[in-house]
Design a protein around this motif. Sequence first.
Motif, short mmCIF file in Angstrom:
data_model
loop_
_atom_site.label_atom_id
_atom_site.label_comp_id
_atom_site.label_asym_id
_atom_site.label_seq_id
_atom_site.Cartn_x
_atom_site.Cartn_y
_atom_site.Cartn_z
N LEU A 1 1.54 8.89 -8.46
CA LEU A 1 2.07 9.25 -9.76
C LEU A 1 3.86 8.41 -9.04
O LEU A 1 4.38 8.81 -10.05
N MET A 2 4.05 7.54 -8.28
CA MET A 2 5.13 7.36 -8.03
C MET A 2 5.05 5.85 -7.80
O MET A 2 5.67 5.27 -6.90
N GLU A 3 4.73 5.00 -8.65
CA GLU A 3 4.70 3.55 -8.68
C GLU A 3 5.80 2.96 -8.80
O GLU A 3 6.06 1.94 -7.88
N LYS A 4 6.61 3.60 -10.13
CA LYS A 4 7.84 3.45 -10.01
C LYS A 4 8.85 3.49 -9.01
O LYS A 4 9.09 1.58 -8.20
N GLU A 5 8.47 5.00 -8.48
CA GLU A 5 9.73 4.34 -6.49
C GLU A 5 9.06 3.69 -5.90
O GLU A 5 9.70 3.16 -5.16
N LEU A 6 8.23 3.23 -5.71
CA LEU A 6 7.13 2.17 -4.61
C LEU A 6 7.65 1.18 -4.84
O LEU A 6 7.41 0.38 -4.13
N ALA A 7 7.70 0.71 -5.86
CA ALA A 7 8.03 -0.66 -6.56
C ALA A 7 6.70 -1.50 -6.51
O ALA A 7 6.32 -2.55 -6.43
N ILE A 8 5.00 -0.76 -6.67
CA ILE A 8 4.41 -1.20 -6.39
C ILE A 8 3.56 -1.90 -7.56
O ILE A 8 3.59 -2.06 -8.99
N ASN A 9 3.12 -3.18 -7.52
CA ASN A 9 2.98 -4.65 -8.05
C ASN A 9 1.03 -4.50 -8.28
O ASN A 9 0.71 -5.14 -6.80
N TRP A 10 0.15 -4.24 -8.96
CA TRP A 10 -0.51 -4.20 -8.61
C TRP A 10 -1.39 -5.41 -8.93
O TRP A 10 -2.85 -5.85 -8.57
N LYS A 11 -0.84 -6.70 -9.34
CA LYS A 11 -0.77 -8.59 -9.11
C LYS A 11 -1.36 -8.78 -7.77
O LYS A 11 -1.58 -9.90 -6.95
N THR A 12 -0.10 -8.12 -6.64
CA THR A 12 0.26 -8.64 -5.44
C THR A 12 0.04 -7.53 -3.99
O THR A 12 -0.10 -8.05 -2.92
N ASP A 13 0.28 -6.17 -4.40
CA ASP A 13 0.11 -5.21 -3.56
C ASP A 13 -1.84 -4.73 -3.19
O ASP A 13 -1.67 -3.82 -1.97
N THR A 14 -2.86 -4.97 -3.98
CA THR A 14 -4.21 -4.34 -3.35
C THR A 14 -4.90 -5.59 -2.87
O THR A 14 -4.90 -6.82 -3.27
N MET A 15 -5.98 -5.80 -1.74
CA MET A 15 -6.52 -6.24 -1.33
C MET A 15 -8.16 -6.74 -2.38
O MET A 15 -8.79 -8.29 -2.20
N ASP A 16 -8.47 -5.48 -3.07
CA ASP A 16 -9.67 -5.56 -3.49
C ASP A 16 -9.82 -5.35 -4.66
O ASP A 16 -10.60 -4.80 -5.36
N GLY A 17 -8.71 -5.45 -5.87
CA GLY A 17 -8.52 -5.29 -7.24
C GLY A 17 -8.61 -3.49 -7.29
O GLY A 17 -9.12 -3.31 -8.07
#
Length: 324
Positions: A249-265
């Motif tokens: 629930l905290m993508e913004k707080e973590l600044a997660i970028n799903w283009k660069t921060d996951t290894m397997d989609g």
Amino acid sequence: MKYRRSLLFFFIFFCLLSWSARLVKPKAHTIESGVESRDIHAINVLSELPQTLQVLFLGDSEIQTGVLPMELWKNHGITSYVCGQSGQRTMETYFWLKTVLKNQTPKLVVLETDQFYHCRDTQTELKNGKKNAAHFYFPVFKYHNRWKSWGNSGDQVSGTERNPLKGYNYHNETKPYTGGIYMKETDKKERSKPIVRFWMDRILNLCQKNDINVLLLGIPAPLNWSYARHNEVNEYALEKGVPYLDLNLMEKELAINWKTDTMDGGDHLNINGAKKVTAYLGTYLKHNYALTDFRESQMYQYWNRDWKKNMEIIGKGSTRIGDF
């Protein structure tokens, strides 16, 4: 007389089981010595000096790839270890915790919540529960086939040194998640099975008995999580009075970028995502728990040496250290 003979028989039988366990237990923490591949990242928690770990992370591959214990050390002086397995079930979490508590008394146990949904049919889970209990109390049943490796060179050398990654499963691959928003608010709950709650209750009771705090933690994972699952775990946490931190629930707080921060989609985080999760988590732990900063302690200077080895391993440029 017959009663005494029976009692003597069982006494000798259990003594033989305990003695034989010493023979078959792996001398080195390697696959060649009989350690299961699922255990290979976690097993070296047994090599940590007694009573030195403040935080113990338990769960499946999400926790393996989502938290960097050495970053917690470098930035906060927190000593921690990840005891994760691929698809770890709550019964396995319980027995891993019991195993670690033989030598450690952490101030905090962090339980990754994906394991609420690792469960097969009841009959299979009961069978696995009996197997895990047998392996814990009588290790000879777990390593009974290890006689085949006696004499192998991999079992003659010492492989029980500390793991500089502290259970983290390093992956630097990148494959974007493109599925869009996955935490869509709803009142629905995806129910976990009663046997999952049974083992989770036992975990909480074990922690309470040893005066250990518990935190339920959700690692960002679009392919594995939903708001309905969040609601179920949140209900359980409120019922038990246990804190629940759902980083989904905290993508913004973590600044997660799903283009660069996951290894397997979107199934697991890579090291980029793990660093963001660990940075937030480190601050959260320091603010909410009485954890000691040991960076200046002479007794813990070996952790600084482990940090250097950790950076050497990660700095080699490999895309991964191990599988799940």
